[in-house]
Design a protein around this motif. Structure first.
Motif, PDB file in Angstrom:
ATOM      1  N   ALA A  56     -19.679  33.992 -10.392  1.00  0.00           N
ATOM      2  CA  ALA A  56     -20.687  33.853 -10.016  1.00  0.00           C
ATOM      3  C   ALA A  56     -21.742  33.897 -11.551  1.00  0.00           C
ATOM      4  O   ALA A  56     -22.818  33.123 -11.761  1.00  0.00           O
ATOM      5  N   LEU A  57     -21.414  34.715 -12.761  1.00  0.00           N
ATOM      6  CA  LEU A  57     -22.747  34.820 -12.983  1.00  0.00           C
ATOM      7  C   LEU A  57     -22.262  34.407 -14.850  1.00  0.00           C
ATOM      8  O   LEU A  57     -22.422  34.895 -15.934  1.00  0.00           O
ATOM      9  N   LEU A  58     -20.639  34.357 -14.618  1.00  0.00           N
ATOM     10  CA  LEU A  58     -20.518  33.727 -15.290  1.00  0.00           C
ATOM     11  C   LEU A  58     -20.907  32.514 -16.293  1.00  0.00           C
ATOM     12  O   LEU A  58     -20.682  31.196 -15.669  1.00  0.00           O
ATOM     13  N   GLN A  74     -11.089  21.649  -9.102  1.00  0.00           N
ATOM     14  CA  GLN A  74     -11.213  20.453  -8.850  1.00  0.00           C
ATOM     15  C   GLN A  74     -10.982  19.609  -7.427  1.00  0.00           C
ATOM     16  O   GLN A  74     -11.489  20.533  -6.954  1.00  0.00           O
ATOM     17  N   GLY A  75     -11.860  18.381  -7.260  1.00  0.00           N
ATOM     18  CA  GLY A  75     -11.732  17.458  -5.614  1.00  0.00           C
ATOM     19  C   GLY A  75     -13.104  18.254  -5.185  1.00  0.00           C
ATOM     20  O   GLY A  75     -13.232  19.072  -5.737  1.00  0.00           O
ATOM     21  N   ALA A  76     -13.100  17.522  -4.350  1.00  0.00           N
ATOM     22  CA  ALA A  76     -14.414  17.751  -3.512  1.00  0.00           C
ATOM     23  C   ALA A  76     -14.687  19.449  -2.719  1.00  0.00           C
ATOM     24  O   ALA A  76     -15.713  19.655  -3.469  1.00  0.00           O
ATOM     25  N   VAL A 118     -17.877  22.110  -4.139  1.00  0.00           N
ATOM     26  CA  VAL A 118     -18.059  22.570  -2.989  1.00  0.00           C
ATOM     27  C   VAL A 118     -18.412  24.089  -3.100  1.00  0.00           C
ATOM     28  O   VAL A 118     -19.350  24.467  -3.322  1.00  0.00           O
ATOM     29  N   VAL A 119     -17.719  24.117  -3.764  1.00  0.00           N
ATOM     30  CA  VAL A 119     -17.536  25.810  -3.403  1.00  0.00           C
ATOM     31  C   VAL A 119     -18.239  26.845  -5.393  1.00  0.00           C
ATOM     32  O   VAL A 119     -18.705  27.325  -5.371  1.00  0.00           O
ATOM     33  N   SER A 120     -18.358  25.355  -6.256  1.00  0.00           N
ATOM     34  CA  SER A 120     -18.808  25.993  -6.935  1.00  0.00           C
ATOM     35  C   SER A 120     -20.249  25.825  -6.990  1.00  0.00           C
ATOM     36  O   SER A 120     -21.101  26.225  -7.279  1.00  0.00           O
ATOM     37  N   SER A 121     -21.286  24.734  -6.978  1.00  0.00           N
ATOM     38  CA  SER A 121     -22.188  24.556  -5.767  1.00  0.00           C
ATOM     39  C   SER A 121     -22.619  25.846  -4.978  1.00  0.00           C
ATOM     40  O   SER A 121     -24.011  26.009  -5.082  1.00  0.00           O
TER      41      SER A 121
END
Lengths: 160, 216
Positions: free
Chosen positions: A118-120, A127-129, A133-136
């Motif tokens: 998360a801190l990177l 990729q993909g939806a 979601v995971v990224s946000s």
């Protein structure tokens, strides 16, 4: 020649074992003794050992002292169990309430990994939806994981 | 009359309902009469007396096992740690092995931990060196029979200095009183091999005694 030695040893094994059985039966008189000098020495050693074991008794004060300490430990354990049953931890299954060290270590490692990811800086290469979601949600997941970990650590420390 | 009344209320341990005992409805049963497994179940359900009974039953054997294995100065601490570990592990006992077997494993683990905490090379030195506490013990007991106390000290030192497998077979037969067949089963050996191991253990003990200068 070798066979003779082997037979002789086996005979000694049996006779010494028989002597030990006799000693352990509590009979002190009429103990069968062989004419063999070597075996008699072993019987003598065994008899001395048995005499020592019989006369070697723990001091009563030591027994009482340990019993008292055990009773105190028992009370502490029972109180801890009662507290666990009352607290929010009671909602968790046993393996989660008192996780084995491997699981505990893995959980800490996973949480730390999530926090580091998360801190990177920059976007995650997902990729993909689902990736979006995971990224946000990653900062939130990391924050919540970290808070849960801290609560568990504080709870463990408080109990100690 | 009181004795008769007590006898008429006596319930065989086998027919004991554990929950009755815990609820105080079988007050005539003394925990000392119950089997290890019944006492364990009672202790697991929170009965302290049951655990105390188990402790009283096994304390002498555990104490001797520890005493013949580690230096005198640490016997008390290790014995205490064994029973504390028993208390902590009680909930994990599922009755798959006899309690005495389970306890023996626990004792061996604690003794192994004791030596692991020290440097491995220290083990042999500890066993062979003159134990100052032993000397003090002999002094403070103020012996009616000094020779017998000297013999005991030398014997204990010799026993401690034996290799583990020799000491183990002697302790199982002479301290715990297990028959040879049972010892063979425990170690997955044949009866003949167990008797042979026993004879070699006694020979090794005799050798150690001669080396220390014992003239029993």
């Amino acid at each position: 020649m070798k066979d003779d030695q082997s037979t002789n040893n086996k005979d000694m094994d049996d006779r010494l074992a028989e002597y030990a059985d006799h000693l352990m039966s509590g009979e002190t008189h009429g103990t069968p003794s062989s004419g063999d000098a070597g075996l008699q020495d072993l019987e003598h050693t065994l008899r001395r050992l048995k005499t020592m074991v019989d006369s070697d008794r723990p001091k009563p004060e030591l027994s009482s002292l340990l019993e008292m300490r055990l009773q105190r430990a028992w009370e502490e354990q029972q109180n801890r169990l009662k507290q666990e049953k009352r607290g929010w931890l009671a909602l968790l299954p046993g393996w989660l309430r008192q996780p084995p060290p491997v699981l505990r270590f893995t959980a800490v490692a996973v949480v730390l990994l999530i926090v580091v990811i998360a801190l990177l800086p920059g976007e995650l290469p997902l990729q993909g939806a689902a990736g979006q979601v995971v990224s946000s949600w990653l900062p939130w997941i990391a924050s919540v994981s970290l808070v849960i970990l801290l609560v568990i650590l504080i709870d463990t420390y408080r109990k100690k | 009359m009181a004795t008769l009344s007590r006898q008429s209320h006596y319930i065989k341990p086998d027919s004991l309902n554990i929950s009755d005992y815990i609820n105080g409805q079988s007050e005539m049963i003394m925990p000392g009469n119950l089997s290890d497994e019944t006492l364990i179940k009672m202790a697991q359900q929170g009965n302290r007396e049951a655990f105390t009974s188990l402790y009283q039953r096994y304390f002498p054997t555990v104490y001797k096992r520890v005493r013949y294995t580690i230096p005198e100065a640490d016997v008390e601490d290790v014995t205490q740690e064994i029973f504390l570990a028993t208390l902590r592990s009680l909930k994990y006992y599922r009755g798959e092995a006899l309690f005495r077997t389970w306890l023996r494993t626990l004792v061996q683990r604690q003794i192994a931990d004791f030596y692991r905490r020290r440097k491995p090379a220290e083990k042999d030195m500890l066993a062979l060196e003159d134990d100052p506490d032993e000397e003090e013990l002999a002094f403070t007991i103020a012996a009616p029979d000094d020779n017998s106390i000297d013999d005991q000290i030398v014997l204990r030192q010799a026993l401690r200095s034996l290799p583990d497998h020799y000491r183990e077979v002697l302790l199982l037969r002479i301290v715990e009183g297990l028959p040879f067949q049972l010892i063979a089963n425990l170690n997955n050996h044949s009866l003949e091999a167990t008797k042979s191991l026993f004879r070699r253990a006694v020979m090794a003990l005799q050798g150690r005694l001669e080396r220390i200068g014992y003239e029993g």
